[in-house]
Design a protein around this motif. Structure first.
Motif, PDB file in Angstrom:
ATOM      1  N   LYS A  58      -1.256  68.552  13.841  1.00 28.78           N
ATOM      2  CA  LYS A  58       0.072  67.980  14.095  1.00 28.78           C
ATOM      3  C   LYS A  58       0.524  67.021  13.003  1.00 28.78           C
ATOM      4  O   LYS A  58       1.667  66.632  12.949  1.00 28.78           O
ATOM      5  N   ARG A  60      -0.493  63.961  13.118  1.00 26.55           N
ATOM      6  CA  ARG A  60      -0.151  62.861  14.019  1.00 26.55           C
ATOM      7  C   ARG A  60      -0.878  61.600  13.576  1.00 26.55           C
ATOM      8  O   ARG A  60      -2.066  61.643  13.251  1.00 26.55           O
ATOM      9  N   SER A 145       2.335  67.099  22.619  1.00 25.96           N
ATOM     10  CA  SER A 145       3.345  68.137  22.445  1.00 25.96           C
ATOM     11  C   SER A 145       2.990  68.980  21.215  1.00 25.96           C
ATOM     12  O   SER A 145       2.510  68.463  20.205  1.00 25.96           O
ATOM     13  N   ASN A 147       4.199  70.248  18.601  1.00 22.32           N
ATOM     14  CA  ASN A 147       5.080  70.242  17.435  1.00 22.32           C
ATOM     15  C   ASN A 147       4.390  69.502  16.300  1.00 22.32           C
ATOM     16  O   ASN A 147       3.457  68.746  16.535  1.00 22.32           O
ATOM     17  N   SER A 153      10.271  68.187  20.228  1.00 22.77           N
ATOM     18  CA  SER A 153       9.205  68.831  20.997  1.00 22.77           C
ATOM     19  C   SER A 153       9.564  70.287  21.284  1.00 22.77           C
ATOM     20  O   SER A 153      10.732  70.620  21.429  1.00 22.77           O
ATOM     21  N   HIS A 249      10.561  60.153  16.061  1.00 22.49           N
ATOM     22  CA  HIS A 249      10.319  61.183  17.058  1.00 22.49           C
ATOM     23  C   HIS A 249      11.489  62.125  17.173  1.00 22.49           C
ATOM     24  O   HIS A 249      12.628  61.725  16.986  1.00 22.49           O
TER      25      HIS A 249
HETATM   26 MG    MG Z   1       5.063  64.365  21.168  1.00 24.81          MG
END
Ligand code: MG
Ligand code: AMP
Length: 381
Positions: A58, A60, A145, A147, A153, A249
């Motif tokens: 991700k 992330r 999520s 994405n 998302s 986001h």
């Molecule tokens: Mg998310």
């Protein structure tokens, strides 16, 4: 890596089709699957290497913790060190459903899942495909999520493929997500539900439940105390309590502009003013013919068209209009928002105008996502 898309019925998935993805999950591989909120990127929650891979795929940030998904709330017992009676009652009331509860973390949950915090977030999706896959896999699944970090998302399997194709072995395609925005994230360690991320389990529903459980007077006392303690914990110098809040986001590539007003007529007027401003101030700097994305209800679009007819027309506009519903309804708008943002991106929209809504308990979750998509949303930090 070849990504296999496994298409199943959204209500009664064929378990034979889910056997392989479930097996992959048990072996520590990643599988994207539908839930009633958005598509999740699932992996074995107690396998630190798998969880690392989720963060990597991700892209992330490592300090943004993951939610652990279980088929039923009773299974949370093995992942938390302590559950109060009120927390258990909240779980019994709102799970399964679009609701996440942050609890104290058991040491068997790897640090990386919770980004080093002493808490763990638990959710039980209700979606039949998610339920079947979780039960077949038989292990707790960490599932953010599905994405790439920062993007809207995914609410359809194709959205997941757009972001993650070639990086994971399976995408389970169970059709469109029923709700379309992420779960309400709540912490209740001080005997009152404090919302960390708004969702379709609303502030009102949670407040009503607290009153039912404690009685009005005690619920009010608990609320004041819990809110004060929460403010204390999330002071700027302290670490953010729900770190996901600080990151950009849901952002489309184009700038997103929210038009507002009390009713459709007022919002149509505001939209017109914003488009005019865009044409004067921004368009000259971009390519001559650029596409405008418009996310709007049919009622407000009608008012906008009426406005256009009644006065000097705007120059020929190239627009992609996405009508989310007949009437300005936040549940319908929430359901369509992320898919619309992705569609505008694919069309190469230069700017997006989206209908802001006000009033009513259900508006909070939709407006939260819209504001974050608009400005990258570090505002709650
Ligand atoms: Mg998310
Ligand atoms: P996502 O899975 O991408 O929808 O994001 C999960 C959200 O839940 C993020 O906003 C996280 O910050 C929040 N979250 C997950 N675990 C915790 C936790 N232990 N404490 C507070 N917030 C959490």
């Amino acid at each position: 890596m070849l990504t296999q898309i496994v298409k199943v019925d959204s209500q009664e998935p064929d378990l034979r089709l889910l056997a392989e993805p479930a097996e992959a999950l048990r072996h520590g591989e990643l599988v994207a699957f539908p839930t009633e909120t958005v598509y999740g990127l699932g992996g074995a929650a107690l396998n630190a290497a798998t969880v690392e891979r989720i963060f990597a795929v991700k892209n992330r940030p490592a300090d943004n913790p993951l939610i652990i998904h279980l088929p039923e709330p009773l299974l949370a017992a093995g992942l938390t060190s302590e559950i109060s009676e009120f927390e258990a009652a909240l779980m019994a009331r709102f799970m399964p459903g679009p609701f996440t509860l942050v609890l104290s973390r058991h040491e068997r949950v790897p640090d990386i899942v919770s980004a080093g915090q002493d808490t763990v977030a638990i959710r039980c999706p209700e979606n039949p495909v998610a339920q079947a896959l979780m039960r077949l896999a038989g292990i707790p699944l960490a599932a953010p999520s599905a994405n790439r970090s920062g993007r809207p998302s995914p609410t359809l399997a194709r959205d997941v493929a757009e972001d993650l194709d070639g990086q994971i072995p399976f995408i389970v395609d169970g059709g469109a997500c029923q709700l379309g925005i992420e779960s309400t994230v709540v912490i209740a360690r001080d005997d009152y539900p404090i919302i960390l991320r708004p969702g379709l389990v609303t502030r009102e529903m949670l407040a009503d439940f607290a009153v039912e459980y404690f009685g009005a007077e005690r619920a009010e006392r608990n609320r004041k105390r819990a809110e004060a303690r929460q403010r204390e914990r999330s002071r700027p110098q302290a670490s953010p309590i729900s770190p996901g809040q600080k990151y950009r986001h849901y952002a489309p590539q184009a700038r997103l502009d929210i038009f507002t007003g009390e009713d459709s007529a007022a919002r149509a007027t505001d939209l017109r003013a914003r488009i005019e401003r865009y044409l004067v101030a921004e368009l000259p700097q971009t390519s001559a013919k650029s596409l405008i994305g418009l996310f709007i209800s049919s009622a407000t679009l009608k008012a906008f068209k009426g406005d256009l007819d009644g006065s000097a027309a705007l120059p020929e506009l190239q627009m992609e209009v996405n009508i989310y519903a007949a009437e300005p309804d936040p549940i319908a708008a929430a359901h369509e928002l992320f898919a619309a943002l992705r569609s505008f991106d694919r069309s190469g929209a230069a700017v997006i105008f989206a209908e802001g809504l006000s009033g009513g308990a259900d508006v909070e979750a939709y407006m939260n996502r819209l504001r974050r998509a608009a400005d990258g949303g570090a505002e709650e930090e």
